[in-house]
Design an enzyme around this catalytic site. Sequence first.
Site, PDB file in Angstrom:
ATOM      1  N   HIS A  59      57.188  66.506  29.704  1.00 36.79           N
ATOM      2  CA  HIS A  59      57.061  65.362  28.786  1.00 36.79           C
ATOM      3  C   HIS A  59      55.911  64.467  29.253  1.00 36.79           C
ATOM      4  O   HIS A  59      56.088  63.629  30.141  1.00 36.79           O
ATOM      5  CB  HIS A  59      58.380  64.588  28.770  1.00 36.79           C
ATOM      6  CG  HIS A  59      58.451  63.525  27.732  1.00 36.79           C
ATOM      7  ND1 HIS A  59      59.193  63.660  26.571  1.00 36.79           N
ATOM      8  CD2 HIS A  59      57.894  62.294  27.664  1.00 36.79           C
ATOM      9  CE1 HIS A  59      59.083  62.568  25.837  1.00 36.79           C
ATOM     10  NE2 HIS A  59      58.305  61.720  26.489  1.00 36.79           N
TER      11      HIS A  59
ATOM     12  N   GLY B 290      52.331  54.233  24.057  1.00 36.31           N
ATOM     13  CA  GLY B 290      52.474  52.778  24.016  1.00 36.31           C
ATOM     14  C   GLY B 290      51.996  52.185  22.710  1.00 36.31           C
ATOM     15  O   GLY B 290      52.165  52.765  21.640  1.00 36.31           O
TER      16      GLY B 290
ATOM     17  N   GLU C  40      53.105  49.248  21.735  1.00 34.68           N
ATOM     18  CA  GLU C  40      54.171  48.395  21.193  1.00 34.68           C
ATOM     19  C   GLU C  40      53.867  46.906  21.314  1.00 34.68           C
ATOM     20  O   GLU C  40      54.578  46.079  20.751  1.00 34.68           O
ATOM     21  CB  GLU C  40      55.516  48.690  21.886  1.00 34.68           C
ATOM     22  CG  GLU C  40      56.087  50.057  21.575  1.00 34.68           C
ATOM     23  CD  GLU C  40      55.759  51.087  22.641  1.00 34.68           C
ATOM     24  OE1 GLU C  40      54.677  50.975  23.266  1.00 34.68           O
ATOM     25  OE2 GLU C  40      56.571  52.007  22.847  1.00 34.68           O
TER      26      GLU C  40
ATOM     27  N   TYR D 229      57.839  60.435  17.268  1.00 37.70           N
ATOM     28  CA  TYR D 229      59.148  59.764  17.207  1.00 37.70           C
ATOM     29  C   TYR D 229      59.845  59.993  15.874  1.00 37.70           C
ATOM     30  O   TYR D 229      61.055  60.063  15.801  1.00 37.70           O
ATOM     31  CB  TYR D 229      58.942  58.243  17.343  1.00 37.70           C
ATOM     32  CG  TYR D 229      59.101  57.657  18.731  1.00 37.70           C
ATOM     33  CD1 TYR D 229      58.772  58.379  19.868  1.00 37.70           C
ATOM     34  CD2 TYR D 229      59.556  56.350  18.882  1.00 37.70           C
ATOM     35  CE1 TYR D 229      58.889  57.808  21.126  1.00 37.70           C
ATOM     36  CE2 TYR D 229      59.682  55.773  20.139  1.00 37.70           C
ATOM     37  CZ  TYR D 229      59.339  56.509  21.256  1.00 37.70           C
ATOM     38  OH  TYR D 229      59.470  55.930  22.484  1.00 37.70           O
TER      39      TYR D 229
ATOM     40  N   HIS E 270      63.839  61.771  22.440  1.00 33.55           N
ATOM     41  CA  HIS E 270      63.684  60.495  23.152  1.00 33.55           C
ATOM     42  C   HIS E 270      64.956  59.691  22.918  1.00 33.55           C
ATOM     43  O   HIS E 270      65.266  59.333  21.788  1.00 33.55           O
ATOM     44  CB  HIS E 270      62.454  59.752  22.612  1.00 33.55           C
ATOM     45  CG  HIS E 270      62.458  58.280  22.884  1.00 33.55           C
ATOM     46  ND1 HIS E 270      61.641  57.685  23.823  1.00 33.55           N
ATOM     47  CD2 HIS E 270      63.182  57.264  22.337  1.00 33.55           C
ATOM     48  CE1 HIS E 270      61.868  56.384  23.842  1.00 33.55           C
ATOM     49  NE2 HIS E 270      62.792  56.094  22.954  1.00 33.55           N
TER      50      HIS E 270
ATOM     51  N   HIS F 216      64.761  60.746  29.121  1.00 30.59           N
ATOM     52  CA  HIS F 216      65.050  59.352  29.527  1.00 30.59           C
ATOM     53  C   HIS F 216      66.557  59.174  29.729  1.00 30.59           C
ATOM     54  O   HIS F 216      67.085  58.077  29.529  1.00 30.59           O
ATOM     55  CB  HIS F 216      64.564  58.330  28.486  1.00 30.59           C
ATOM     56  CG  HIS F 216      63.202  58.594  27.923  1.00 30.59           C
ATOM     57  ND1 HIS F 216      62.148  58.983  28.705  1.00 30.59           N
ATOM     58  CD2 HIS F 216      62.702  58.519  26.652  1.00 30.59           C
ATOM     59  CE1 HIS F 216      61.065  59.143  27.931  1.00 30.59           C
ATOM     60  NE2 HIS F 216      61.380  58.877  26.689  1.00 30.59           N
TER      61      HIS F 216
ATOM     62  N   ARG G 129      67.997  56.234  31.733  1.00 32.43           N
ATOM     63  CA  ARG G 129      67.533  54.909  31.316  1.00 32.43           C
ATOM     64  C   ARG G 129      68.526  53.799  31.687  1.00 32.43           C
ATOM     65  O   ARG G 129      68.145  52.706  32.052  1.00 32.43           O
ATOM     66  CB  ARG G 129      67.325  54.918  29.801  1.00 32.43           C
ATOM     67  CG  ARG G 129      66.776  53.659  29.236  1.00 32.43           C
ATOM     68  CD  ARG G 129      66.795  53.723  27.735  1.00 32.43           C
ATOM     69  NE  ARG G 129      65.841  54.675  27.170  1.00 32.43           N
ATOM     70  CZ  ARG G 129      64.547  54.447  27.017  1.00 32.43           C
ATOM     71  NH1 ARG G 129      64.033  53.313  27.404  1.00 32.43           N
ATOM     72  NH2 ARG G 129      63.762  55.354  26.478  1.00 32.43           N
TER      73      ARG G 129
ATOM     74  N   ASP H 269      56.861  61.382  31.858  1.00 33.56           N
ATOM     75  CA  ASP H 269      56.500  60.476  30.750  1.00 33.56           C
ATOM     76  C   ASP H 269      55.073  59.963  30.950  1.00 33.56           C
ATOM     77  O   ASP H 269      54.737  58.858  30.514  1.00 33.56           O
ATOM     78  CB  ASP H 269      57.496  59.303  30.675  1.00 33.56           C
ATOM     79  CG  ASP H 269      57.568  58.669  29.294  1.00 33.56           C
ATOM     80  OD1 ASP H 269      57.043  59.269  28.336  1.00 33.56           O
ATOM     81  OD2 ASP H 269      58.128  57.566  29.184  1.00 33.56           O
TER      82      ASP H 269
HETATM   83 ZN    ZN Z   1      60.063  58.644  25.110  1.00 33.98          ZN
END
Ligand code: ZN
Length: 386
Positions: free
Chosen positions: A60, A67, A69, A129, A194, A223, A226, A282
């Site tokens: 991954h 990014g 975001e 996504y 994800h 993840h 997390r 990641d």
């Molecule tokens: Zn992710």
Amino acid sequence: MILIKGCECFSPAPLGHVDLLCGGREIIAAEEIINGRSLPGLTFIDGKGLLAVPGFIDSHAHFLGGGGEGGYTTRTPEIRLTDLTLAGVTTAVGCLGTDGFTRFPHALLAKSYALEQEGISTFLYTGSYQIPARTLLDSVEEDLLLIEKYIGVGEIAISDHRSSQPTLQELIRVASSARVGGLLAGKAGIVNIHVGGGHEGIRPLFDLIKHSEIPPTQFLPTHMNRNAPLAESSREWVLSGGYADFTASSEKPEENPLRPARLFQKALSDPHTRYHYTYSSDAQGSLPRFDAKGRLTEIGVAKASSLLEEFRYSLSLGLSMEEALLPLTANPAAILGLPRKGQITTGRDADILLFDSKTLKLNTVIAKGRLLVRDNTPLARGFFER
Ligand code: ZN
């Protein structure tokens, strides 16, 4: 040809002290004594004091960066060859992230060709996504069937405010596309999920296997370390037959109680599940930092080198060399359907790392039979790294 003489080898299973002979892109022999010093064009490496292990597989990585975001200026940068090779990564799987709108499958495919030409092996997930998945050709099935680099779809986001809030039917549909495309192409057709920090966790995946014919082995949720509830549900998921991927990059790894190696160590007490876990970096994904009021203050960048750190950390926790290596090598190779990768065995690709056995410093990286790093120094660099 490369001959490594007298190294201690872990395939990841311990092979003892052996000689390794690489010819073309393959491992030709891994035996106790190979008399090959007089072979023409041979590169000789004295393996005394060195550990040989398979090159790491990063399942991954955001080759193009991710990014964004926090607005346009927070788009993270592209990966460079040595970001991967100096981390011991000889095989990487690229994906798009939250921004599947200004970052395109076409660009990701081109970048994967570049990294492949520069020396490592690359594969891709189609989509990003969002569902419906944005593909290169007209469908997930066609991407898997007609383009060699694609081995699955992802990272499809669930349980995240940044996801497309997919319905169960949408998830089933995209997973069935990956399954059928994978079956027809002879590939794993893995769905890389994800998993965000939302309260649902991986509940949608449990629902999906309950309400469809798709087996849990079709998915590699990432993840999964997390937060604590997610880490706990990763065990439940794995015990029900699924796979789980832990992300090695974190803001302050030394303070992180949910480091991949810790969770894997805990999971080793469960029977028959040691082959179900992988670690990924990641790489180039964003690591947002928030202030006490929850406002975004900074965005860091995840690094491939986190895998190397996790490998050393595993050994410091007391895991055996084989246990430290499985989630980085043989496990991702088996789960992603990469039969030439992940093990030091005759006939597989010559993707080999040599570590100083005392300091665990990465000394040498061989990928597809080519020396990319020697004595801690890159011999191959990306075009604009030179
Ligand atoms: Zn992710």
